[in-house]
Design an enzyme around this catalytic site. Structure first.
Site, PDB file in Angstrom:
ATOM      1  N   CYS A   1      15.999  20.301  34.456  1.00 37.01           N
ATOM      2  CA  CYS A   1      14.714  20.235  35.174  1.00 37.01           C
ATOM      3  C   CYS A   1      13.544  20.753  34.369  1.00 37.01           C
ATOM      4  O   CYS A   1      13.649  21.299  33.205  1.00 37.01           O
ATOM      5  CB  CYS A   1      14.853  20.959  36.427  1.00 37.01           C
TER       6      CYS A   1
ATOM      7  N   GLY B   1      13.650  15.592  33.709  1.00 36.12           N
ATOM      8  CA  GLY B   1      14.099  15.110  35.129  1.00 36.12           C
ATOM      9  C   GLY B   1      13.361  14.259  35.636  1.00 36.12           C
ATOM     10  O   GLY B   1      12.117  14.100  35.650  1.00 36.12           O
TER      11      GLY B   1
ATOM     12  N   ASN C   1      14.638  25.794  36.724  1.00 30.06           N
ATOM     13  CA  ASN C   1      15.251  25.136  35.534  1.00 30.06           C
ATOM     14  C   ASN C   1      16.449  25.853  35.092  1.00 30.06           C
ATOM     15  O   ASN C   1      16.227  27.080  34.791  1.00 30.06           O
ATOM     16  CB  ASN C   1      14.351  24.903  34.579  1.00 30.06           C
ATOM     17  N   GLY C   2      17.559  25.267  35.250  1.00 28.75           N
ATOM     18  CA  GLY C   2      18.835  25.970  34.786  1.00 28.75           C
ATOM     19  C   GLY C   2      19.802  25.712  36.012  1.00 28.75           C
ATOM     20  O   GLY C   2      19.775  24.989  36.787  1.00 28.75           O
TER      21      GLY C   2
ATOM     22  N   TYR D   1      18.323  17.638  21.581  1.00 26.09           N
ATOM     23  CA  TYR D   1      18.246  16.570  22.342  1.00 26.09           C
ATOM     24  C   TYR D   1      17.065  16.678  23.643  1.00 26.09           C
ATOM     25  O   TYR D   1      16.446  15.967  23.928  1.00 26.09           O
ATOM     26  CB  TYR D   1      19.494  16.107  22.799  1.00 26.09           C
TER      27      TYR D   1
END
Ligand code: SF4
Length: 453
Positions: free
Chosen positions: A5, A32, A106-107, A250
């Site tokens: 995210c 995301g 995020n996570g 990535y």
């Protein structure tokens, strides 16, 4: 492997904070694409607008114009926890004794069962079912007890486990905090002319709104921004640094800088090192867009084999509501990638890709290149073999589904139909990111050694 995210936050009274956040979220869209949302505080109340879809599908001039205020938090989501329904879109709205706040995460938290049981015991109702909701409800509960949001956040940080880079806004203050290992990235920026402060998952989110990079939000740190200025405090003592090394391979955008290491340069170095570790006799080097391209340039420079644009990406096929039919799916990855027969026909090709999870994409890619006339296909992967699942916000599969955990290199190569296959070594990847200011990485998907265990 999918992104996790992206989070974003702005404190800038007098500026169009919602519009800024919309641009920031567009810069983070690669993290995301399932939902997007913005919460705005105007000093008295909070207003949240969120929906499923890309940022440009969720927001338009009318919705942005309605979001007036002086601070925001924003979120783009890939559903690693709890599915992809509307209720799970963020920012998540919660309240402390009827005073609302919004949280974006995020996570992934790793002790959700324990947290859920604790909140059940306290008879605190849960609606969305996400780990982010658990964090929000826990913060609300602890803040009620301590009467200070910063203290509530600090106490929640003692209880929650896993990876979290979070932003929270009340009607009048913006908070940002990060897990004590610093697994997911989070940076602080300043707007020109002291107009305010910006928090972003990546530096590319600062760049798009003209904010100057100030520093990383430190692992375990809580930042608070309000009318009195910016204040830092320790939520949890930092643990040995464990930043996700895959961000460089990535996830992150190539124009971002994480911990002082430019992502594009790291990808080029991956390709350069791979050329020395696993050379190939070939006529052309091709990169699988997007992250394979800088690595392919690095491989070409080091090997002396010319680089060619032999694979074209359709940039506008994202994770939208428009899903291909089964018949279309059988057409394979051509929805996203298309080879150029005029470039690769009759050529021995080295093909640079970033990772192999199940191996299906690599298999289809090899078949597609052969069908386009490639004489040989030598796959080179710019990460080590993924042998273990990620519990920190990336939806890698169970071990049974990870091809490298179940087949030898030779078996994988034969199954994919490639002429040769090689992966970058872990030492090679570490060398490629040797420019980081605070070395210490999570490498668990390659090693099985998780930061928390
Ligand atoms: S397990 Fe892999 S993808 Fe997950 S945080 Fe660690 S390095 Fe990143």
């Amino acid at each position: 492997m999918h992104e996790e995210c992206g989070v974003f936050g702005v404190w800038a009274p007098g500026s169009d904070v919602a519009r800024m956040t919309c641009f920031g979220l567009q810069a983070l869209q690669h993290r995301g694409q399932e939902s997007a949302g913005i919460a705005v505080g105007d000093g008295r109340a909070i207003c949240v607008e969120k929906n499923l879809g890309l940022v440009t599908q969720v927001f338009d001039e009318a919705s942005l114009s309605a979001l007036k205020g002086m601070l925001t938090v924003g979120h783009v989501r890939y559903s690693t926890s709890g599915g992809g329904a509307w209720e799970m879109a963020q920012p998540h709205l919660a309240s402390i004794e009827d005073v609302p706040f919004a949280l974006a995460h995020n996570g992934t938290l790793t002790n959700t069962e324990e947290l859920r049981a604790h909140l059940d015991e306290l008879r605190i109702p849960l609606m969305a079912g996400t780990d982010s909701e658990l964090a929000a409800k826990l913060i609300a509960h602890l803040t009620c007890q301590t009467h200070h949001l910063r203290e509530g956040i600090a106490q929640a940080m003692e209880r929650i486990r896993g990876a979290y880079a979070m932003v929270v806004c009340t009607a009048e203050a913006l908070y940002a905090f990060r897990d004590p290992y610093g697994i997911r990235p989070l940076v602080l920026g300043e707007l020109p002319d002291e107009r305010g402060w910006v928090i972003s998952s990546e530096t590319c989110g600062l760049d798009i709104v003209g904010a100057r990079f100030v520093r990383e939000v430190a692992p375990g740190e809580i930042l608070r921004v309000n009318g009195e200025g910016i204040a830092s405090s320790l939520g949890r003592a930092p643990k040995p640094r464990a930043s996700c090394i895959f961000e460089y391979v990535y996830f992150a955008r190539p124009d971002s800088v994480i911990d002082g290491q430019n992502v594009y340069a790291a990808r080029q170095a991956c390709g350069r090192i791979l050329a020395t570790e696993a050379p190939a006799q070939a006529d052309l080097v091709l990169g699988v867009p997007d992250s394979g391209v800088p690595a392919a340039l690095g491989f070409a420079n080091e090997s002396g084999i010319p680089y060619a644009d032999g694979i074209v990406k359709n940039r506008y096929v994202g994770r939208t509501f428009i899903q291909p039919t089964q018949e279309m799916r059988q057409l394979g990855i051509r929805l996203k990638l298309n080879p150029l027969p005029d470039v690769i026909g009759g050529k021995r090709c080295v093909v640079i890709d970033d990772s192999v999870v199940r191996g299906n994409t690599s298999k289809k890619l090899v078949a597609m290149l052969r069908a386009a006339g490639a004489a040989e296909v030598h796959l080179r992967i710019t990460s080590p073999q993924i042998l273990w699942p990620c519990y920190y916000g990336i939806d890698t599969d169970t071990r049974e589904q990870l091809i490298a955990a179940n087949k030898t290199l030779e078996e994988m190569c034969a199954w994919m139909g490639a002429d040769s296959l090689a992966f970058l070594s872990l030492e090679g990847l570490r060398e490629a990111v040797s420019g980081v200011e605070h070395p210490g990485f999570c490498e668990a998907c390659f090693t099985g050694i998780y930061p928390e265990r």
